[in-house]
Design a protein around this motif. Sequence first.
Motif, PDB file in Angstrom:
ATOM      1  N   MET A  41      -2.980  29.067  27.860  1.00 32.39           N
ATOM      2  CA  MET A  41      -2.135  30.193  28.259  1.00 32.39           C
ATOM      3  C   MET A  41      -1.808  31.057  27.040  1.00 32.39           C
ATOM      4  O   MET A  41      -1.430  30.540  25.988  1.00 32.39           O
ATOM      5  CB  MET A  41      -0.825  29.703  28.872  1.00 32.39           C
ATOM      6  CG  MET A  41      -0.922  29.188  30.278  1.00 32.39           C
ATOM      7  SD  MET A  41       0.732  28.723  30.909  1.00 32.39           S
ATOM      8  CE  MET A  41       0.378  28.477  32.639  1.00 32.39           C
ATOM      9  N   ARG A  42      -1.956  32.367  27.192  1.00 32.95           N
ATOM     10  CA  ARG A  42      -1.517  33.284  26.137  1.00 32.95           C
ATOM     11  C   ARG A  42      -0.073  33.658  26.420  1.00 32.95           C
ATOM     12  O   ARG A  42       0.236  34.280  27.425  1.00 32.95           O
ATOM     13  CB  ARG A  42      -2.412  34.528  26.083  1.00 32.95           C
ATOM     14  CG  ARG A  42      -3.764  34.234  25.449  1.00 32.95           C
ATOM     15  CD  ARG A  42      -4.611  35.476  25.259  1.00 32.95           C
ATOM     16  NE  ARG A  42      -3.949  36.503  24.465  1.00 32.95           N
ATOM     17  CZ  ARG A  42      -3.881  36.499  23.132  1.00 32.95           C
ATOM     18  NH1 ARG A  42      -4.421  35.502  22.455  1.00 32.95           N
ATOM     19  NH2 ARG A  42      -3.287  37.471  22.491  1.00 32.95           N
ATOM     20  N   VAL A  43       0.809  33.251  25.525  1.00 34.99           N
ATOM     21  CA  VAL A  43       2.237  33.381  25.738  1.00 34.99           C
ATOM     22  C   VAL A  43       2.877  34.232  24.649  1.00 34.99           C
ATOM     23  O   VAL A  43       2.271  34.488  23.601  1.00 34.99           O
ATOM     24  CB  VAL A  43       2.921  31.991  25.767  1.00 34.99           C
ATOM     25  CG1 VAL A  43       2.407  31.164  26.926  1.00 34.99           C
ATOM     26  CG2 VAL A  43       2.715  31.254  24.445  1.00 34.99           C
ATOM     27  N   THR A  44       4.107  34.646  24.896  1.00 35.22           N
ATOM     28  CA  THR A  44       4.930  35.290  23.884  1.00 35.22           C
ATOM     29  C   THR A  44       6.094  34.369  23.570  1.00 35.22           C
ATOM     30  O   THR A  44       6.828  33.963  24.479  1.00 35.22           O
ATOM     31  CB  THR A  44       5.445  36.653  24.361  1.00 35.22           C
ATOM     32  OG1 THR A  44       4.332  37.513  24.634  1.00 35.22           O
ATOM     33  CG2 THR A  44       6.327  37.307  23.296  1.00 35.22           C
ATOM     34  N   THR A  62     -12.529  27.683  26.434  1.00 32.78           N
ATOM     35  CA  THR A  62     -11.805  28.025  27.659  1.00 32.78           C
ATOM     36  C   THR A  62     -11.306  26.754  28.335  1.00 32.78           C
ATOM     37  O   THR A  62     -12.085  25.822  28.560  1.00 32.78           O
ATOM     38  CB  THR A  62     -12.700  28.792  28.642  1.00 32.78           C
ATOM     39  OG1 THR A  62     -13.214  29.975  28.013  1.00 32.78           O
ATOM     40  CG2 THR A  62     -11.922  29.192  29.891  1.00 32.78           C
ATOM     41  N   SER A  63      -9.996  26.727  28.655  1.00 27.75           N
ATOM     42  CA  SER A  63      -9.427  25.620  29.416  1.00 27.75           C
ATOM     43  C   SER A  63      -9.533  25.929  30.905  1.00 27.75           C
ATOM     44  O   SER A  63      -9.318  27.074  31.322  1.00 27.75           O
ATOM     45  CB  SER A  63      -7.959  25.406  29.042  1.00 27.75           C
ATOM     46  OG  SER A  63      -7.831  25.019  27.690  1.00 27.75           O
ATOM     47  N   PHE A  64      -9.854  24.921  31.715  1.00 27.25           N
ATOM     48  CA  PHE A  64      -9.970  25.088  33.159  1.00 27.25           C
ATOM     49  C   PHE A  64      -8.928  24.206  33.846  1.00 27.25           C
ATOM     50  O   PHE A  64      -8.675  23.071  33.418  1.00 27.25           O
ATOM     51  CB  PHE A  64     -11.371  24.709  33.635  1.00 27.25           C
ATOM     52  CG  PHE A  64     -12.443  25.655  33.153  1.00 27.25           C
ATOM     53  CD1 PHE A  64     -12.842  26.726  33.928  1.00 27.25           C
ATOM     54  CD2 PHE A  64     -13.029  25.474  31.912  1.00 27.25           C
ATOM     55  CE1 PHE A  64     -13.815  27.609  33.485  1.00 27.25           C
ATOM     56  CE2 PHE A  64     -14.006  26.342  31.450  1.00 27.25           C
ATOM     57  CZ  PHE A  64     -14.395  27.416  32.236  1.00 27.25           C
ATOM     58  N   ASP A  65      -8.311  24.739  34.912  1.00 27.62           N
ATOM     59  CA  ASP A  65      -7.260  24.017  35.616  1.00 27.62           C
ATOM     60  C   ASP A  65      -7.345  24.342  37.103  1.00 27.62           C
ATOM     61  O   ASP A  65      -7.994  25.309  37.511  1.00 27.62           O
ATOM     62  CB  ASP A  65      -5.891  24.416  35.059  1.00 27.62           C
ATOM     63  CG  ASP A  65      -4.815  23.387  35.330  1.00 27.62           C
ATOM     64  OD1 ASP A  65      -5.100  22.381  36.019  1.00 27.62           O
ATOM     65  OD2 ASP A  65      -3.677  23.590  34.875  1.00 27.62           O
ATOM     66  N   ARG A  72      -8.072  30.561  29.268  1.00 24.21           N
ATOM     67  CA  ARG A  72      -7.734  29.656  30.366  1.00 24.21           C
ATOM     68  C   ARG A  72      -8.134  30.301  31.688  1.00 24.21           C
ATOM     69  O   ARG A  72      -7.938  31.508  31.890  1.00 24.21           O
ATOM     70  CB  ARG A  72      -6.237  29.353  30.373  1.00 24.21           C
ATOM     71  CG  ARG A  72      -5.802  28.383  31.483  1.00 24.21           C
ATOM     72  CD  ARG A  72      -4.317  28.024  31.326  1.00 24.21           C
ATOM     73  NE  ARG A  72      -3.894  27.028  32.300  1.00 24.21           N
ATOM     74  CZ  ARG A  72      -3.410  27.319  33.511  1.00 24.21           C
ATOM     75  NH1 ARG A  72      -3.285  28.592  33.875  1.00 24.21           N
ATOM     76  NH2 ARG A  72      -3.043  26.358  34.339  1.00 24.21           N
ATOM     77  N   VAL A  73      -8.678  29.500  32.608  1.00 23.94           N
ATOM     78  CA  VAL A  73      -8.998  29.944  33.960  1.00 23.94           C
ATOM     79  C   VAL A  73      -8.455  28.903  34.928  1.00 23.94           C
ATOM     80  O   VAL A  73      -8.782  27.720  34.818  1.00 23.94           O
ATOM     81  CB  VAL A  73     -10.516  30.111  34.169  1.00 23.94           C
ATOM     82  CG1 VAL A  73     -10.795  30.602  35.590  1.00 23.94           C
ATOM     83  CG2 VAL A  73     -11.113  31.075  33.152  1.00 23.94           C
TER      84      VAL A  73
END
Length: 235
Positions: A85-88, A142-145, A181-182
Amino acid sequence: MNKSILNSAIAAAIAIGLAACSSGGSDVAGIGGSGVTPSAVKSSGTITGFGSVYVNGVKYETSPSTTTYTIDDNPSSEDLLALGMRVTVSGTLIDDSNGTATSISFNDDLERPVSNIQPLPYDTTRTLTILGRQVVIDSTTTSFDISGTLPGPFDFDSIDDGNHVEVSGFLDSNGVMKTTRVELKATNFNHNNTTVEMKGTVENFNAGPPVTFNLANTTGVTIDATGIVPDNNLP
């Protein structure tokens, strides 16, 4: 594209689009030059680890009593955060590799069905299209969930056309979305009652009527914003 579905998400797209889309890297402010004196920090980046939260090589300590979490503009919790996840992160930077987080927020970059997925042969990367934007997935980064109790598998090899996915990532210098992430939201996209999301810079704005525009680095997608009031209170 179903206009009623698109209109449900377009106010957010206008507000976020006018603010421009991040092209990757981090946005850090107020970091002390010495790295010794604690200083305020606001940093955007990808989650790379837990046991606290690791972003941009910094371990941010979190606390249930002092850290707040937001996912897609809704109050959330740390256990709903995920790798990629790209977070702030807002908080305090103690030194170059340690800090404390007072808030962590996440908003996805794309949500829509997959199309034009690259078939065999492919190596460590594959290309696909989401809402007219070229997207690249990487088997090494890439992370997959999978959301909820949806059946698997869902990964680099099994992702397929028609999968409804939520994507987090960044645009490279060519306007291609490089995913971190996807998440699979549904095996098949429901065109009648599913919201779509997309961020970008507004182009070709037409005051109308009808009010229309495109988003940069997309092809074949024109957005009809007639009658929509932008939400200027979005972050």
